[in-house]
Design an enzyme around this catalytic site. Structure first.
Site, PDB file in Angstrom:
ATOM      1  CB  CYS A   2      12.611  -2.046  20.171  1.00 38.92           C
ATOM      2  SG  CYS A   2      13.461  -3.483  20.832  1.00 38.92           S
ATOM      3  NE  ARG A  16      11.385  -1.201  24.306  1.00 42.58           N
ATOM      4  CZ  ARG A  16      12.689  -1.195  24.608  1.00 42.58           C
ATOM      5  NH1 ARG A  16      13.092  -0.781  25.805  1.00 42.58           N
ATOM      6  NH2 ARG A  16      13.572  -1.659  23.740  1.00 42.58           N
ATOM      7  CG  ASN A  79      19.329  -5.042  18.736  1.00 44.99           C
ATOM      8  OD1 ASN A  79      20.406  -5.037  19.318  1.00 44.99           O
ATOM      9  ND2 ASN A  79      19.034  -5.944  17.811  1.00 44.99           N
TER      10      ASN A  79
END
Length: 323
Positions: A2, A16, A79
């Site tokens: 991401c 995002r 992540n």
């Protein structure tokens, strides 16, 4: 995988991409002040600040990917594989599971400074939500209208990095990305100028000042690319122009289906892209299937309510026919 960024024109924006190979039933979820928050080891909050963001609701518990609260404080969890370390319960600390951190901070803090004060007393614990939902390695970007930080729970403990770039991706750790960014100081949005001996070179194409800008989808390359387009992005300061520019910037790091194949044969794609106006508390998003903007406005709710309000994502392609 991401990417998250901040962006400022007249208003302040934060958002995002979520790059995954499968969905988790995510939807836009409004949590009013009276919705009871129950933390596994940190007790209950009957009242808290209202928040709005993207979440998967499991057993009436919203597991937020990103959100903004009524004061304009926002967080996104990205992540952090191979780097995140969670700990046993510690006495004298607020023991918070990783999936609880977003509502824990947004429910009680108005600013990044207040979030940092609370994080000093926080221990991120090794406690999965359930047998079917194991822990995800995460780190977090927290932003308000004035600053942003990156929070990483690593082997040495909870680390907080100031984020002057306003960009975050995935592993390695944030300090690596800042150092790696210095490898690209020569990049420019201007035409290059160079002489070899007595010969002045002439660019044969526009955009050559950015030659060497990495184009792959690794976290390090996406960090550099997002930092470059954010640094040089120009937009009128109206709301729709700013939001459009924000989505274009994140479009520079979005992953088309088929370009990132995983070991199991699945493809990772940019499932959704979000943009939160921190001043007006509006949550905009697009999905992989539908690039048309959708939006939810926090101030069209009764903030003192007690029930979640959920909005399924628009995932159907829509076409505006002009004839």
């Amino acid at each position: 995988m991401c990417t998250a960024i901040t962006y400022h024109t007249r208003d302040h924006y934060f958002g995002r991409t979520l790059d995954i190979e499968c969905g988790y039933g995510e939807q836009v979820v409004m949590m009013p002040r009276g919705f009871p928050l129950s933390f596994r080891k940190a007790g209950k909050q009957k009242e808290h600040y209202a928040m709005l963001g993207m979440a998967a609701v499991v057993q009436r518990c919203p597991l937020y990917f990103d959100a903004v609260n009524e004061w304009g404080l926002a967080i996104a969890g990205l992540n952090f594989p191979g780097q995140a370390v969670y700990f046993p319960v510690q006495e004298g600390k607020e023991n918070i599971a990783p999936y609880e951190l977003i509502p824990y901070i947004l429910g009680q803090c108005k600013t990044v400074d207040e979030a940092l004060e609370r994080l000093e007393k926080t221990n991120i614990i090794d406690l999965p939500f359930s047998d079917n939902l194991p822990l995800t390695p995460l780190h977090w970007m927290i932003a308000d209208r004035h600053s942003s930080v990156v929070v990483e729970s690593v082997r040495e403990g909870l680390k907080v990095h100031e984020n002057p770039i306003g960009v975050m991706t995935n592993s390695p750790s944030f300090d690596y990305h800042l150092l790696h960014l210095s490898d690209y100081m020569q990049l420019s949005n201007q035409p290059p100028k160079m002489r070899f001996g007595s010969k002045g070179m002439k660019a044969y194409s526009r955009g050559m000042g950015a030659m060497g800008l990495p184009g792959d989808w690794s976290s390090a390359s996406r960090f550099v690319r997002a930092a470059f387009v954010k640094e040089h992005g120009v937009s009128p300061d109206s709301e729709l122009a700013s939001v459009s520019q924000f989505f274009h910037m994140l479009g520079a790091v979005s992953v088309p289906r088929g370009c990132m194949q995983l070991e199991d044969g699945h493809y990772q794609v940019t499932s959704y892209t979000s943009c939160m106006n921190l001043d007006r508390r509006v949550y905009y998003y697009t999905t992989y299937e539908n690039s048309r903007l959708s939006a939810v406005n926090m101030h069209r709710f009764k903030l003192d309510g007690a029930e979640l309000k959920c909005f399924p994502l628009h995932k159907t392609v829509t076409v505006h026919w002009q004839n």
